[in-house]
Scaffold this motif. Sequence first.
Motif, PDB file in Angstrom:
ATOM      1  N   THR A  72       0.728  -1.266  -0.277  1.00 16.58           N
ATOM      2  CA  THR A  72       0.042  -0.122  -0.109  1.00 16.58           C
ATOM      3  C   THR A  72       0.970   1.126   0.111  1.00 16.58           C
ATOM      4  O   THR A  72       0.570   2.171  -0.754  1.00 16.58           O
ATOM      5  CB  THR A  72      -0.816  -0.055   1.132  1.00 16.58           C
ATOM      6  OG1 THR A  72      -1.909  -1.259   1.332  1.00 16.58           O
ATOM      7  CG2 THR A  72      -1.900   1.125   1.203  1.00 16.58           C
ATOM      8  N   GLU A  73       1.834   1.505   0.849  1.00 11.11           N
ATOM      9  CA  GLU A  73       2.586   2.650   0.867  1.00 11.11           C
ATOM     10  C   GLU A  73       3.402   2.808  -0.365  1.00 11.11           C
ATOM     11  O   GLU A  73       3.476   4.128  -0.641  1.00 11.11           O
ATOM     12  CB  GLU A  73       3.396   2.652   2.254  1.00 11.11           C
ATOM     13  CG  GLU A  73       2.938   2.457   3.514  1.00 11.11           C
ATOM     14  CD  GLU A  73       3.752   2.537   4.563  1.00 11.11           C
ATOM     15  OE1 GLU A  73       4.905   2.408   4.498  1.00 11.11           O
ATOM     16  OE2 GLU A  73       3.358   2.276   5.906  1.00 11.11           O
ATOM     17  N   ASN A  74       3.949   1.747  -0.889  1.00 12.12           N
ATOM     18  CA  ASN A  74       4.566   1.824  -2.070  1.00 12.12           C
ATOM     19  C   ASN A  74       4.064   2.200  -3.185  1.00 12.12           C
ATOM     20  O   ASN A  74       4.349   3.161  -4.147  1.00 12.12           O
ATOM     21  CB  ASN A  74       5.316   0.556  -2.396  1.00 12.12           C
ATOM     22  CG  ASN A  74       6.431   0.165  -1.427  1.00 12.12           C
ATOM     23  OD1 ASN A  74       6.789   1.051  -0.712  1.00 12.12           O
ATOM     24  ND2 ASN A  74       6.992  -1.082  -1.473  1.00 12.12           N
ATOM     25  N   ALA A  75       2.638   1.874  -3.135  1.00 13.01           N
ATOM     26  CA  ALA A  75       1.798   2.215  -4.135  1.00 13.01           C
ATOM     27  C   ALA A  75       1.317   3.729  -4.165  1.00 13.01           C
ATOM     28  O   ALA A  75       1.347   4.280  -5.192  1.00 13.01           O
ATOM     29  CB  ALA A  75       0.478   1.293  -4.179  1.00 13.01           C
ATOM     30  N   GLN A  76       1.120   3.991  -3.090  1.00  9.95           N
ATOM     31  CA  GLN A  76       0.786   5.390  -2.681  1.00  9.95           C
ATOM     32  C   GLN A  76       1.873   6.286  -3.122  1.00  9.95           C
ATOM     33  O   GLN A  76       1.728   7.418  -3.849  1.00  9.95           O
ATOM     34  CB  GLN A  76       0.431   5.680  -1.186  1.00  9.95           C
ATOM     35  CG  GLN A  76       0.116   7.317  -0.953  1.00  9.95           C
ATOM     36  CD  GLN A  76      -0.329   7.456   0.201  1.00  9.95           C
ATOM     37  OE1 GLN A  76      -0.881   6.525   1.028  1.00  9.95           O
ATOM     38  NE2 GLN A  76      -0.426   8.709   0.751  1.00  9.95           N
ATOM     39  N   ALA A  77       3.193   6.037  -2.986  1.00 10.46           N
ATOM     40  CA  ALA A  77       4.208   6.726  -3.215  1.00 10.46           C
ATOM     41  C   ALA A  77       4.490   6.739  -4.875  1.00 10.46           C
ATOM     42  O   ALA A  77       4.937   7.962  -5.356  1.00 10.46           O
ATOM     43  CB  ALA A  77       5.581   6.088  -2.714  1.00 10.46           C
ATOM     44  N   ASP A  78       4.189   5.593  -5.415  1.00 11.35           N
ATOM     45  CA  ASP A  78       4.308   5.971  -7.005  1.00 11.35           C
ATOM     46  C   ASP A  78       3.225   6.744  -7.528  1.00 11.35           C
ATOM     47  O   ASP A  78       3.311   7.157  -8.346  1.00 11.35           O
ATOM     48  CB  ASP A  78       3.947   4.206  -7.544  1.00 11.35           C
ATOM     49  CG  ASP A  78       5.193   3.372  -7.104  1.00 11.35           C
ATOM     50  OD1 ASP A  78       6.231   3.712  -7.211  1.00 11.35           O
ATOM     51  OD2 ASP A  78       4.928   2.184  -7.014  1.00 11.35           O
ATOM     52  N   TYR A  79       1.910   6.454  -7.052  1.00 12.11           N
ATOM     53  CA  TYR A  79       0.884   7.298  -7.502  1.00 12.11           C
ATOM     54  C   TYR A  79       1.322   8.935  -7.220  1.00 12.11           C
ATOM     55  O   TYR A  79       0.656   9.537  -8.121  1.00 12.11           O
ATOM     56  CB  TYR A  79      -0.172   6.984  -6.812  1.00 12.11           C
ATOM     57  CG  TYR A  79      -1.550   7.819  -7.346  1.00 12.11           C
ATOM     58  CD1 TYR A  79      -2.238   7.400  -8.699  1.00 12.11           C
ATOM     59  CD2 TYR A  79      -2.296   8.810  -6.466  1.00 12.11           C
ATOM     60  CE1 TYR A  79      -3.572   7.959  -8.870  1.00 12.11           C
ATOM     61  CE2 TYR A  79      -3.143   9.321  -6.986  1.00 12.11           C
ATOM     62  CZ  TYR A  79      -3.817   8.988  -8.334  1.00 12.11           C
ATOM     63  OH  TYR A  79      -5.035   9.735  -8.808  1.00 12.11           O
ATOM     64  N   ASP A  80       1.920   9.216  -6.217  1.00 13.47           N
ATOM     65  CA  ASP A  80       2.023  10.899  -5.743  1.00 13.47           C
ATOM     66  C   ASP A  80       3.081  10.940  -6.769  1.00 13.47           C
ATOM     67  O   ASP A  80       3.178  12.175  -7.577  1.00 13.47           O
ATOM     68  CB  ASP A  80       2.669  10.828  -4.509  1.00 13.47           C
ATOM     69  CG  ASP A  80       1.448  10.541  -3.296  1.00 13.47           C
ATOM     70  OD1 ASP A  80       0.274  10.583  -3.778  1.00 13.47           O
ATOM     71  OD2 ASP A  80       1.787  10.352  -2.295  1.00 13.47           O
ATOM     72  N   THR A  81       4.117  10.203  -7.153  1.00 18.21           N
ATOM     73  CA  THR A  81       5.078  10.457  -8.204  1.00 18.21           C
ATOM     74  C   THR A  81       4.535  10.772  -9.321  1.00 18.21           C
ATOM     75  O   THR A  81       4.860  11.661 -10.254  1.00 18.21           O
ATOM     76  CB  THR A  81       6.329   9.450  -8.430  1.00 18.21           C
ATOM     77  OG1 THR A  81       6.698   9.226  -7.027  1.00 18.21           O
ATOM     78  CG2 THR A  81       7.241   9.887  -9.319  1.00 18.21           C
ATOM     79  N   LEU A  82       3.390  10.126  -9.770  1.00 16.63           N
ATOM     80  CA  LEU A  82       2.923  10.102 -11.260  1.00 16.63           C
ATOM     81  C   LEU A  82       2.101  11.567 -10.898  1.00 16.63           C
ATOM     82  O   LEU A  82       2.207  12.256 -12.189  1.00 16.63           O
ATOM     83  CB  LEU A  82       2.084   8.985 -11.556  1.00 16.63           C
ATOM     84  CG  LEU A  82       2.475   7.828 -11.779  1.00 16.63           C
ATOM     85  CD1 LEU A  82       1.609   6.504 -11.897  1.00 16.63           C
ATOM     86  CD2 LEU A  82       3.224   7.876 -13.258  1.00 16.63           C
ATOM     87  N   GLN A  83       1.492  12.108 -10.156  1.00 17.60           N
ATOM     88  CA  GLN A  83       0.885  13.357  -9.882  1.00 17.60           C
ATOM     89  C   GLN A  83       1.828  14.521 -10.261  1.00 17.60           C
ATOM     90  O   GLN A  83       1.346  15.450 -11.020  1.00 17.60           O
ATOM     91  CB  GLN A  83       0.208  13.490  -8.582  1.00 17.60           C
ATOM     92  CG  GLN A  83      -0.691  12.463  -8.382  1.00 17.60           C
ATOM     93  CD  GLN A  83      -1.654  12.192  -9.451  1.00 17.60           C
ATOM     94  OE1 GLN A  83      -2.559  12.882  -9.801  1.00 17.60           O
ATOM     95  NE2 GLN A  83      -1.585  10.878  -9.938  1.00 17.60           N
TER      96      GLN A  83
END
Length: 407
Positions: free
Chosen positions: A83-94
């Motif tokens: 979950t935390e890694n997915a959120q970090a990836d999603y934030d990077t994409l933003q």
Amino acid sequence: MQIGSLIKYYRTKEGLTQNELSEGICSIPHLSKIENNSKEANAETLALLLQKLGKNVKDIEKNEQIIKHILDQLIENIHFYQTENAQADYDTLQDKLELIPHTDYLYLYELYKFRYCLFTYQIQESENQKKWLQKHKKNFSQHEMYLYNCYSAIYLIVKRKLSEADSLLMSLIHNPHGELFLSAEVYYHLAMVKGYLNQPGQAIFYARKALQLYTNHFNLRRMLHTHMILGINYAQSDIYAEAMECYKHLLRNTEILGDKELVPQIYHNFADLRKKMGNQEEAIILYRKSLSLQNQQHPNYLVSVYSLAETFYSAGENELALKYFKKASALAKCINNQEYSLLSAFYLYLLHKQKDTAYVHLEEKVLPFLQAKENKQDFHYYSKMLARYYHESGKYEPAIYHFIQSE
């Protein structure tokens, strides 16, 4: 890579007109065609336009590769429940949101965003995202269409449109555009749906297929989730020894992995099993254990409170049953959960000696709701209860009708 639209993006960002950018390089109409991706420009022209904008082709290609890499990481972290890694990836994409529409990965990003919103239980955002995808799906590749259908099935499960989800998932099983990761997810969610639809044999069949694929990829968390589905459906099929093994396995391995989030759910399902086996005392202990480990704001807390109340009622502990049904009713109203509000009201009528009112409520409100929500297991259970009530009251025609409904 859509180099023309990127040139337009960088030009407008720099505040340049087409005349200013094209001067000394090409004509304005030629630049306009390039920016609209309607004309292939030669490498020298592109290089000069980008140079004037302070960019170069290699940097643009590198940015596109970075976006693709982050997208791959995002979906892998979702598949592995990181979950935390997915959120970090999603934030990077933003942070790269302005560039994504000018790459070949726009639709892939929007599809993964849909999956991410479902993964993080952002229901309203999921609905908005699905509407956007619906408008653009005519442009999808075959693989993107497979992803869209797969994620739409998960969306339907969240919305409790189970028959629709079942049909869509069944259509994906033999689709050649899936991947092993996606095949595991299709089997997993199909097992979940079959369980909800009171088809435990099929749920077990597809859960085993999912488990094999997750095992091949060492996807430990999803293996635990799949064992949970197996435990529930073994219990539903009266295969108690296998169900017991699943829950013991789950408790051992969640402790090893330090996955505390699953533990309350394991104790709850273990309690369901012990109750089904007729051991109400141990079921009560396990439900209480589950409640002690849960956050009271989580929807699962309501389910455990209700289950504990129902177990006390079955055991003839009416005072404790009344206490917990009142608590379940209050929690259900607080979070606007109609199902548990209706069910709690039924038992509260019974506990307040309003038997006839209780069964009118059951027939007119509870059963239609359960049927509409495709909650077949509870629908059959309460239909049988209503049939027995009519039989005891000498009303044989409605009794026969509801016995048929309960089958």
